[in-house]
Design a protein around this motif. Structure first.
Motif, PDB file in Angstrom:
ATOM      1  N   SER A   9       0.894  -1.144   0.000  1.00 28.18           N
ATOM      2  CA  SER A   9       0.000   0.000   0.000  1.00 28.18           C
ATOM      3  C   SER A   9       0.935   1.196   0.000  1.00 28.18           C
ATOM      4  O   SER A   9       1.408   1.629   1.047  1.00 28.18           O
ATOM      5  CB  SER A   9      -0.893  -0.016   1.247  1.00 28.18           C
ATOM      6  OG  SER A   9      -1.652   1.175   1.323  1.00 28.18           O
ATOM      7  N   SER A  10       1.252   1.675  -1.190  1.00 27.49           N
ATOM      8  CA  SER A  10       2.293   2.685  -1.360  1.00 27.49           C
ATOM      9  C   SER A  10       1.715   3.924  -2.019  1.00 27.49           C
ATOM     10  O   SER A  10       0.868   3.815  -2.900  1.00 27.49           O
ATOM     11  CB  SER A  10       3.423   2.112  -2.225  1.00 27.49           C
ATOM     12  OG  SER A  10       4.511   2.985  -2.313  1.00 27.49           O
ATOM     13  N   ARG A  11       2.180   5.081  -1.601  1.00 26.69           N
ATOM     14  CA  ARG A  11       1.684   6.335  -2.189  1.00 26.69           C
ATOM     15  C   ARG A  11       2.657   6.875  -3.229  1.00 26.69           C
ATOM     16  O   ARG A  11       2.296   7.180  -4.337  1.00 26.69           O
ATOM     17  CB  ARG A  11       1.469   7.379  -1.098  1.00 26.69           C
ATOM     18  CG  ARG A  11       0.662   6.880   0.079  1.00 26.69           C
ATOM     19  CD  ARG A  11      -0.804   7.227  -0.062  1.00 26.69           C
ATOM     20  NE  ARG A  11      -1.568   6.478   0.912  1.00 26.69           N
ATOM     21  CZ  ARG A  11      -2.179   6.992   1.936  1.00 26.69           C
ATOM     22  NH1 ARG A  11      -2.141   8.264   2.157  1.00 26.69           N
ATOM     23  NH2 ARG A  11      -2.859   6.232   2.762  1.00 26.69           N
ATOM     24  N   GLU A  12       3.900   7.036  -2.829  1.00 29.74           N
ATOM     25  CA  GLU A  12       4.901   7.639  -3.708  1.00 29.74           C
ATOM     26  C   GLU A  12       5.902   6.629  -4.249  1.00 29.74           C
ATOM     27  O   GLU A  12       6.776   6.976  -5.016  1.00 29.74           O
ATOM     28  CB  GLU A  12       5.649   8.758  -2.975  1.00 29.74           C
ATOM     29  CG  GLU A  12       4.762   9.858  -2.450  1.00 29.74           C
ATOM     30  CD  GLU A  12       3.938  10.557  -3.519  1.00 29.74           C
ATOM     31  OE1 GLU A  12       4.403  10.683  -4.670  1.00 29.74           O
ATOM     32  OE2 GLU A  12       2.813  10.984  -3.198  1.00 29.74           O
ATOM     33  N   HIS A  38      -4.220  -1.906  -3.293  1.00 29.57           N
ATOM     34  CA  HIS A  38      -5.269  -1.017  -3.789  1.00 29.57           C
ATOM     35  C   HIS A  38      -5.934  -1.568  -5.047  1.00 29.57           C
ATOM     36  O   HIS A  38      -7.058  -1.193  -5.366  1.00 29.57           O
ATOM     37  CB  HIS A  38      -4.705   0.368  -4.080  1.00 29.57           C
ATOM     38  CG  HIS A  38      -4.041   0.994  -2.897  1.00 29.57           C
ATOM     39  ND1 HIS A  38      -3.416   2.200  -2.968  1.00 29.57           N
ATOM     40  CD2 HIS A  38      -3.887   0.581  -1.620  1.00 29.57           C
ATOM     41  CE1 HIS A  38      -2.909   2.504  -1.790  1.00 29.57           C
ATOM     42  NE2 HIS A  38      -3.174   1.520  -0.963  1.00 29.57           N
ATOM     43  N   ARG A  58       0.591   8.406   5.289  1.00 29.54           N
ATOM     44  CA  ARG A  58       0.459   9.747   4.703  1.00 29.54           C
ATOM     45  C   ARG A  58      -0.444  10.539   5.641  1.00 29.54           C
ATOM     46  O   ARG A  58      -1.535  10.089   5.978  1.00 29.54           O
ATOM     47  CB  ARG A  58      -0.133   9.676   3.301  1.00 29.54           C
ATOM     48  CG  ARG A  58      -0.437  10.999   2.640  1.00 29.54           C
ATOM     49  CD  ARG A  58       0.774  11.932   2.408  1.00 29.54           C
ATOM     50  NE  ARG A  58       1.679  11.550   1.385  1.00 29.54           N
ATOM     51  CZ  ARG A  58       1.569  11.837   0.107  1.00 29.54           C
ATOM     52  NH1 ARG A  58       0.539  12.503  -0.332  1.00 29.54           N
ATOM     53  NH2 ARG A  58       2.494  11.460  -0.740  1.00 29.54           N
ATOM     54  N   ASN A  63      -3.582   3.945   4.427  1.00 30.52           N
ATOM     55  CA  ASN A  63      -4.691   3.998   3.491  1.00 30.52           C
ATOM     56  C   ASN A  63      -5.800   3.063   3.979  1.00 30.52           C
ATOM     57  O   ASN A  63      -5.534   1.948   4.438  1.00 30.52           O
ATOM     58  CB  ASN A  63      -4.201   3.563   2.099  1.00 30.52           C
ATOM     59  CG  ASN A  63      -5.230   3.808   1.029  1.00 30.52           C
ATOM     60  OD1 ASN A  63      -6.311   3.230   1.041  1.00 30.52           O
ATOM     61  ND2 ASN A  63      -4.886   4.659   0.081  1.00 30.52           N
ATOM     62  N   ASP A 135       0.222  18.880  -1.439  1.00 32.14           N
ATOM     63  CA  ASP A 135       0.981  17.884  -0.666  1.00 32.14           C
ATOM     64  C   ASP A 135       2.381  18.398  -0.343  1.00 32.14           C
ATOM     65  O   ASP A 135       2.878  18.212   0.771  1.00 32.14           O
ATOM     66  CB  ASP A 135       1.083  16.563  -1.423  1.00 32.14           C
ATOM     67  CG  ASP A 135      -0.234  15.810  -1.462  1.00 32.14           C
ATOM     68  OD1 ASP A 135      -1.040  15.963  -0.517  1.00 32.14           O
ATOM     69  OD2 ASP A 135      -0.457  15.068  -2.428  1.00 32.14           O
TER      70      ASP A 135
END
Length: 174
Positions: A9-12, A38, A58, A63, A135
């Motif tokens: 579960s990664s954003r960047e 996701h 985050r 998430n 952000d």
């Protein structure tokens, strides 16, 4: 050869980068699949010898899809050789980089129906130039408050790769 499922579960992208590093560390003794939680509403975890979930923070939270996945697969995770690690910028500071000392890890354990037997905490990375304006400004404010890097032209990787390597070895023996 062991079948290993590496979920993120990664954003960047730093969590995914860490998983790729772990995959490399596992070497030829493991057949690894890397998947995005996701994009994965369900999975049969019984098809794997080991499962590893990596998730980033985050704005102080994981998430919600991470929790949804864990709730949907809690019984399988409890029965499997399954481990977890979190990635956050607070872990760049000594004393905030273990499951026992990370506020995010403690909250995760309280909120999750699954308590992993093997649990790691790694510092993430700042990718200011890649962030959207909002952000970038919010993360800059948070970093200012916490004494971190505030130059929005920089990218800074805080991940301690030696620590990730040690976790990889633990996961391989788990």
């Amino acid at each position: 050869m062991q079948k290993v499922l590496l979920l993120h579960s990664s954003r960047e992208g730093q969590t995914k980068k860490i998983l790729h590093f772990i995959e490399t560390q596992l070497g030829s003794s493991a057949q690894c699949e890397i998947k995005d939680i996701h994009q994965l509403p369900s999975a049969d975890l019984t098809k794997y010898d080991r499962v590893l979930i990596g998730a980033s923070i985050r704005y102080g939270h994981f998430n919600k899809k991470l929790y949804q996945f864990i709730e949907a697969h809690a019984d399988q995770l409890k029965a499997a050789k399954a481990a977890f690690f979190s990635v956050n910028l607070t872990a760049r500071k000594p004393g905030k980089d273990t499951p026992e000392t990370s506020a995010y890890s403690r909250k995760f354990i309280e909120k999750s129906p699954w308590t992993p037997e093997l649990h790691g905490v790694f510092a993430g990375a700042l990718y200011y130039p890649r962030y959207k304006w909002f952000d970038r400004m919010m993360i800059r404010l948070i970093m200012h408050i916490t004494g971190g890097e505030t130059d929005t032209t920089k990218e800074v990787e805080y991940t301690d790769w030696q620590k990730v390597e040690e976790f990889s070895e633990q996961f391989a023996r788990f």
